[in-house]
Design a protein around this motif. Structure first.
Motif, PDB file in Angstrom:
ATOM      1  N   HIS A 114       1.446   9.268   4.414  1.00 16.76           N
ATOM      2  CA  HIS A 114       0.984   8.914   3.075  1.00 16.76           C
ATOM      3  C   HIS A 114       0.522  10.104   2.239  1.00 16.76           C
ATOM      4  O   HIS A 114       0.575  10.078   1.023  1.00 16.76           O
ATOM      5  CB  HIS A 114      -0.139   7.886   3.179  1.00 16.76           C
ATOM      6  N   GLY A 115       0.032  11.164   2.922  1.00 15.56           N
ATOM      7  CA  GLY A 115      -0.535  12.292   2.198  1.00 15.56           C
ATOM      8  C   GLY A 115       0.420  12.974   1.227  1.00 15.56           C
ATOM      9  O   GLY A 115       0.000  13.501   0.197  1.00 15.56           O
ATOM     10  N   GLY A 116       1.704  12.958   1.575  1.00 16.29           N
ATOM     11  CA  GLY A 116       2.676  13.674   0.748  1.00 16.29           C
ATOM     12  C   GLY A 116       3.025  12.989  -0.555  1.00 16.29           C
ATOM     13  O   GLY A 116       3.673  13.576  -1.424  1.00 16.29           O
ATOM     14  N   PHE A 117       2.555  11.750  -0.695  1.00 16.38           N
ATOM     15  CA  PHE A 117       2.909  10.968  -1.885  1.00 16.38           C
ATOM     16  C   PHE A 117       2.663  11.729  -3.181  1.00 16.38           C
ATOM     17  O   PHE A 117       3.517  11.754  -4.080  1.00 16.38           O
ATOM     18  CB  PHE A 117       2.115   9.664  -1.890  1.00 16.38           C
ATOM     19  N   TYR A 118       1.480  12.379  -3.262  1.00 17.80           N
ATOM     20  CA  TYR A 118       1.076  12.997  -4.536  1.00 17.80           C
ATOM     21  C   TYR A 118       1.783  14.323  -4.816  1.00 17.80           C
ATOM     22  O   TYR A 118       1.537  14.941  -5.843  1.00 17.80           O
ATOM     23  CB  TYR A 118      -0.447  13.144  -4.580  1.00 17.80           C
ATOM     24  N   LYS A 119       2.682  14.739  -3.917  1.00 17.15           N
ATOM     25  CA  LYS A 119       3.557  15.871  -4.223  1.00 17.15           C
ATOM     26  C   LYS A 119       4.719  15.411  -5.091  1.00 17.15           C
ATOM     27  O   LYS A 119       5.438  16.218  -5.666  1.00 17.15           O
ATOM     28  CB  LYS A 119       4.076  16.512  -2.924  1.00 17.15           C
TER      29      LYS A 119
ATOM     30  N   GLY B 210       0.831  -1.204   0.000  1.00 21.34           N
ATOM     31  CA  GLY B 210       0.000   0.000   0.000  1.00 21.34           C
ATOM     32  C   GLY B 210       0.862   1.250   0.000  1.00 21.34           C
ATOM     33  O   GLY B 210       2.023   1.209   0.405  1.00 21.34           O
ATOM     34  N   LEU B 211       0.269   2.368  -0.439  1.00 14.43           N
ATOM     35  CA  LEU B 211       1.031   3.614  -0.489  1.00 14.43           C
ATOM     36  C   LEU B 211       1.403   4.100   0.909  1.00 14.43           C
ATOM     37  O   LEU B 211       2.472   4.678   1.111  1.00 14.43           O
ATOM     38  CB  LEU B 211       0.236   4.693  -1.223  1.00 14.43           C
ATOM     39  N   SER B 212       0.545   3.863   1.898  1.00 15.49           N
ATOM     40  CA  SER B 212       0.863   4.257   3.277  1.00 15.49           C
ATOM     41  C   SER B 212       2.103   3.515   3.759  1.00 15.49           C
ATOM     42  O   SER B 212       3.029   4.108   4.314  1.00 15.49           O
ATOM     43  CB  SER B 212      -0.298   3.940   4.206  1.00 15.49           C
ATOM     44  N   GLU B 213       2.095   2.215   3.528  1.00 12.83           N
ATOM     45  CA  GLU B 213       3.215   1.348   3.898  1.00 12.83           C
ATOM     46  C   GLU B 213       4.507   1.834   3.234  1.00 12.83           C
ATOM     47  O   GLU B 213       5.557   1.953   3.871  1.00 12.83           O
ATOM     48  CB  GLU B 213       2.858  -0.057   3.391  1.00 12.83           C
ATOM     49  N   LEU B 214       4.381   2.136   1.957  1.00 15.36           N
ATOM     50  CA  LEU B 214       5.521   2.593   1.161  1.00 15.36           C
ATOM     51  C   LEU B 214       6.085   3.907   1.709  1.00 15.36           C
ATOM     52  O   LEU B 214       7.304   4.048   1.900  1.00 15.36           O
ATOM     53  CB  LEU B 214       5.020   2.781  -0.269  1.00 15.36           C
ATOM     54  N   MET B 215       5.196   4.859   1.961  1.00 18.21           N
ATOM     55  CA  MET B 215       5.637   6.157   2.465  1.00 18.21           C
ATOM     56  C   MET B 215       6.219   6.019   3.871  1.00 18.21           C
ATOM     57  O   MET B 215       7.181   6.710   4.219  1.00 18.21           O
ATOM     58  CB  MET B 215       4.473   7.143   2.452  1.00 18.21           C
ATOM     59  N   ALA B 216       5.630   5.139   4.677  1.00 22.71           N
ATOM     60  CA  ALA B 216       6.160   4.913   6.020  1.00 22.71           C
ATOM     61  C   ALA B 216       7.586   4.368   5.932  1.00 22.71           C
ATOM     62  O   ALA B 216       8.471   4.761   6.699  1.00 22.71           O
ATOM     63  CB  ALA B 216       5.259   3.950   6.791  1.00 22.71           C
ATOM     64  N   ALA B 217       7.809   3.471   4.955  1.00 21.45           N
ATOM     65  CA  ALA B 217       9.149   2.908   4.774  1.00 21.45           C
ATOM     66  C   ALA B 217      10.143   3.989   4.364  1.00 21.45           C
ATOM     67  O   ALA B 217      11.347   3.871   4.613  1.00 21.45           O
ATOM     68  CB  ALA B 217       9.117   1.795   3.724  1.00 21.45           C
ATOM     69  N   ALA B 218       9.640   5.044   3.751  1.00 20.91           N
ATOM     70  CA  ALA B 218      10.502   6.168   3.360  1.00 20.91           C
ATOM     71  C   ALA B 218      10.560   7.226   4.459  1.00 20.91           C
ATOM     72  O   ALA B 218      11.182   8.271   4.287  1.00 20.91           O
ATOM     73  CB  ALA B 218      10.004   6.781   2.053  1.00 20.91           C
ATOM     74  N   GLY B 219       9.898   6.952   5.591  1.00 21.82           N
ATOM     75  CA  GLY B 219       9.933   7.871   6.715  1.00 21.82           C
ATOM     76  C   GLY B 219       8.976   9.047   6.590  1.00 21.82           C
ATOM     77  O   GLY B 219       9.199  10.106   7.178  1.00 21.82           O
ATOM     78  N   LEU B 220       7.880   8.864   5.816  1.00 20.00           N
ATOM     79  CA  LEU B 220       6.934   9.964   5.597  1.00 20.00           C
ATOM     80  C   LEU B 220       5.516   9.500   5.879  1.00 20.00           C
ATOM     81  O   LEU B 220       5.279   8.311   6.102  1.00 20.00           O
ATOM     82  CB  LEU B 220       7.021  10.450   4.148  1.00 20.00           C
TER      83      LEU B 220
END
Lengths: 189, 189
Positions: free
Chosen positions: B44-49, B32-42
């Motif tokens: 999920h909301g910022g993904f679409y930036k 999931g995108l949340s999981e992915l962003m968490a792995a990057a230390g962020l």
DNA sequence: TGTACATCAGTGAACGCGCGTTCACTGATGTAC
DNA sequence: TGTACATCAGTGAACGCGCGTTCACTGATGTAC
């Protein structure tokens, strides 16, 4: 609307058949239960009269699908003037098999996804792999069993990889070349 | 909270790196995108930036991941007294590679899923396959280019299949045997 | 054989949940003067 | 160099949707007498 026991058992088989085809065609996660039941000619609500969960239908469809594939492979006639191994390899790496994953080898169609599963699904996959290896090993009757099995291990792995890559690649010429090279290399050995 | 352009570019790279690892470890759909962003230390909301869609991050992560893997393979030193091909095959089919899909070959980790994609994702996968084939073909400098490429086609396909099957199978001894047999067979050719 | 009743395969609406995506907001950065 | 303002990376709540799963209901089947 109750159906007789015979009809119910028939329905169960139909669901499993549809499941194997849909899973192999679209992937396990990408196949919804509604889609699956529709492919079997039913509505989604009835699913739980036959299976406890999606995991269970995956495990059973994989087991029966692999079993069916092994049986087809074993039963297919060897063309006159060809060795058994050549017949297996050429059928497995044919354009027809590449273009029809629904009726083909579940290991090639689902291998990548099966890596991420566990429990009875993973066990079914592993057992299917071993059965296919054993069948290929039978094609070396004059070789010591352990050597025959070792060869078969490589042949099956290589076929799975070649079929998967042939399906993945976008260039049709490259796809055909992958199949051809694998056929040549494996039959020559 | 705005970050400087340098920091933003760095963040983008970090997301792509995390994406490649998470996709290769768990699969594309299963990440999931949340999981992915968490792995990057962020969050999920910022993904679409940084990306327009999940598809875009998949395509870019796959392209850069494959590129990184090819570069690593090309850059890795050839142990003294070994041929380049043997070094490639033994590294690809090592226990370490089998047990660490996150930092390994994206084709082996995602091949099965990539079959069901299209557009730029599929193109990236196809291009990565060709690049790896070309690199393997370089290990046959005395052979005619088309023959070298044909051999490389088979070697890569076989390695992908063997690694996938070694990861899928439940019996550790069988898994090791798959890798060993593939190594022997491919280096011997 | 006929009748009354329990069973249960199959239907279709509904549930909760997690996903990809959107949005209002924050506040440090970069820019204009 | 200092000040005022626009920009935009990142946050966290919210949205709609499709998924796996549950449920009340239907009505033909199988069973008991």
């Amino acid at each position: 609307m109750k159906k007789s026991k015979v009809e119910a058992a028939e329905t169960r088989r139909r669901i499993l058949k549809a499941a194997r085809q849909e899973f192999c065609r679209n992937g396990i996660q990408a196949t919804g239960l509604s889609e699956l039941m529709a492919a079997a000619g039913l509505t989604h609500g009835g699913f739980y009269k036959h299976f406890r969960s999606k995991d269970q239908v995956v495990a059973e469809a994989l087991a029966s699908g692999l079993c069916a594939f092994v049986n087809e492979t074993e039963a297919s006639p060897v063309p006159p003037g060809k060795k058994g191994l050549a017949a297996i390899v050429e059928s497995y790496l044919s354009i027809e098999h590449r273009d029809d994953p629904a009726h083909g080898c579940p290991l090639a169609a689902l291998g990548g996804e099966l890596v991420h599963t566990d429990g009875s699904i993973r066990e079914s996959a592993s057992r299917g792999f071993t059965e296919l290896v054993d069948h290929i090993a039978k094609q070396f009757p004059r070789t010591k069993p352990e050597v025959a099995k070792a060869r078969a291990l490589f042949i099956l792995s290589a076929m799975v990889g070649a079929l998967t890559m042939a399906r993945m690649v976008t260039d049709p010429a490259l796809s055909a070349a992958i199949l051809d090279q694998a056929k040549k290399s494996l039959v020559a050995s």
